[in-house]
Design a protein around this motif. Structure first.
Motif, short mmCIF file in Angstrom:
data_model
loop_
_atom_site.label_atom_id
_atom_site.label_comp_id
_atom_site.label_asym_id
_atom_site.label_seq_id
_atom_site.Cartn_x
_atom_site.Cartn_y
_atom_site.Cartn_z
N ALA A 298 0.83 -1.20 0.00
CA ALA A 298 0.00 0.00 0.00
C ALA A 298 0.87 1.26 0.00
CB ALA A 298 -0.93 0.00 1.21
N ALA A 299 1.93 1.25 0.80
CA ALA A 299 2.82 2.41 0.84
C ALA A 299 3.52 2.61 -0.50
CB ALA A 299 3.85 2.24 1.96
N ARG A 300 4.01 1.53 -1.08
CA ARG A 300 4.69 1.65 -2.38
C ARG A 300 3.74 2.13 -3.47
NH1 ARG A 300 9.81 -0.10 -2.00
NH2 ARG A 300 10.33 -1.71 -0.48
N ALA A 301 2.50 1.67 -3.43
CA ALA A 301 1.51 2.12 -4.41
C ALA A 301 1.24 3.61 -4.25
CB ALA A 301 0.21 1.32 -4.27
N ALA A 302 1.13 4.06 -3.01
CA ALA A 302 0.88 5.49 -2.77
C ALA A 302 2.09 6.33 -3.18
CB ALA A 302 0.54 5.72 -1.30
N LEU A 303 3.30 5.82 -2.90
CA LEU A 303 4.51 6.54 -3.30
C LEU A 303 4.65 6.62 -4.82
CD1 LEU A 303 6.96 5.11 -0.66
CD2 LEU A 303 6.40 7.54 -0.96
N ALA A 304 4.12 5.64 -5.53
CA ALA A 304 4.22 5.60 -6.99
C ALA A 304 3.13 6.41 -7.68
CB ALA A 304 4.17 4.14 -7.47
N PHE A 305 2.18 6.92 -6.93
CA PHE A 305 1.08 7.67 -7.52
C PHE A 305 1.65 8.90 -8.23
CE2 PHE A 305 -2.55 10.60 -7.42
CZ PHE A 305 -3.54 9.77 -7.90
N PRO A 306 1.20 9.16 -9.47
CA PRO A 306 1.72 10.33 -10.20
C PRO A 306 1.41 11.62 -9.43
CG PRO A 306 0.36 8.95 -11.62
CD PRO A 306 0.21 8.42 -10.23
N HIS A 307 2.42 12.47 -9.35
CA HIS A 307 2.23 13.72 -8.63
C HIS A 307 3.15 14.80 -9.20
CE1 HIS A 307 5.56 11.64 -6.64
NE2 HIS A 307 6.03 12.83 -6.37
N ALA A 308 2.85 16.01 -8.84
CA ALA A 308 3.65 17.14 -9.29
C ALA A 308 3.74 18.16 -8.16
CB ALA A 308 2.99 17.77 -10.51
N PHE A 309 4.50 19.17 -8.39
CA PHE A 309 4.57 20.33 -7.50
C PHE A 309 5.04 19.99 -6.09
CE2 PHE A 309 1.02 20.97 -10.51
CZ PHE A 309 1.65 21.89 -11.33
N GLY A 310 6.00 19.09 -5.98
CA GLY A 310 6.58 18.81 -4.67
C GLY A 310 5.69 18.07 -3.70
#
Length: 133
Positions: free
Chosen positions: A30-42
């Motif tokens: 679950a943590a790795r999936a959340a960390l891999a979620f596409p994101h931007a802006f820091g």
């Protein structure tokens, strides 16, 4: 279920009840999936400690690179004892922190949740006590 009835019985015999058993693989996935979620802006992923402040869970998430969101002074202290660097802890509390100055001095991030908190925090900040140039 990740424990069979026989495994649960062994846990009960060895540790007694109540006893909490966590599925490390599921927490890690679950943590790795959340960390891999596409994101931007820091974007910074923070684990809300109030969900579960078990030291082993905190250390697992720390080692995976998560930051932590603490909702009270005791949670900040628990995160520090679990080895989180102060700058990876954010205190977000509706109740004013009694240890705000000490936490900020360590590098803990703090969120002001109201205008009253913002005013009180600003009045106690090191910048407020510096003489103007």
């Amino acid at each position: 279920m990740f424990l069979t009835p026989a495994e649960a019985a062994l846990v009960r015999e060895r540790f007694g009840t109540p006893c909490h058993v966590y599925d490390r693989a599921a927490l890690e996935a679950a943590a790795r999936a959340a960390l891999a979620f596409p994101h931007a802006f820091g974007f910074t992923l923070r684990y809300a400690m109030k969900a579960n402040s078990n030291r082993a869970v905190l250390r697992l998430f720390r080692d995976l690179g998560l930051h932590v969101d603490a909702s009270s002074d005791p949670e900040v202290e628990r995160a520090l004892r679990a080895g989180f660097a102060p700058e990876r802890i954010q205190l977000t509390s509706q109740v004013p922190s009694r240890r705000l100055e000490a936490f900020v001095a360590l590098g803990v991030l703090c969120t002001a949740c109201s205008l009253q908190q913002l005013s009180a925090t600003a009045a106690r900040s090191p910048a407020a006590t510096r003489p103007s140039a």
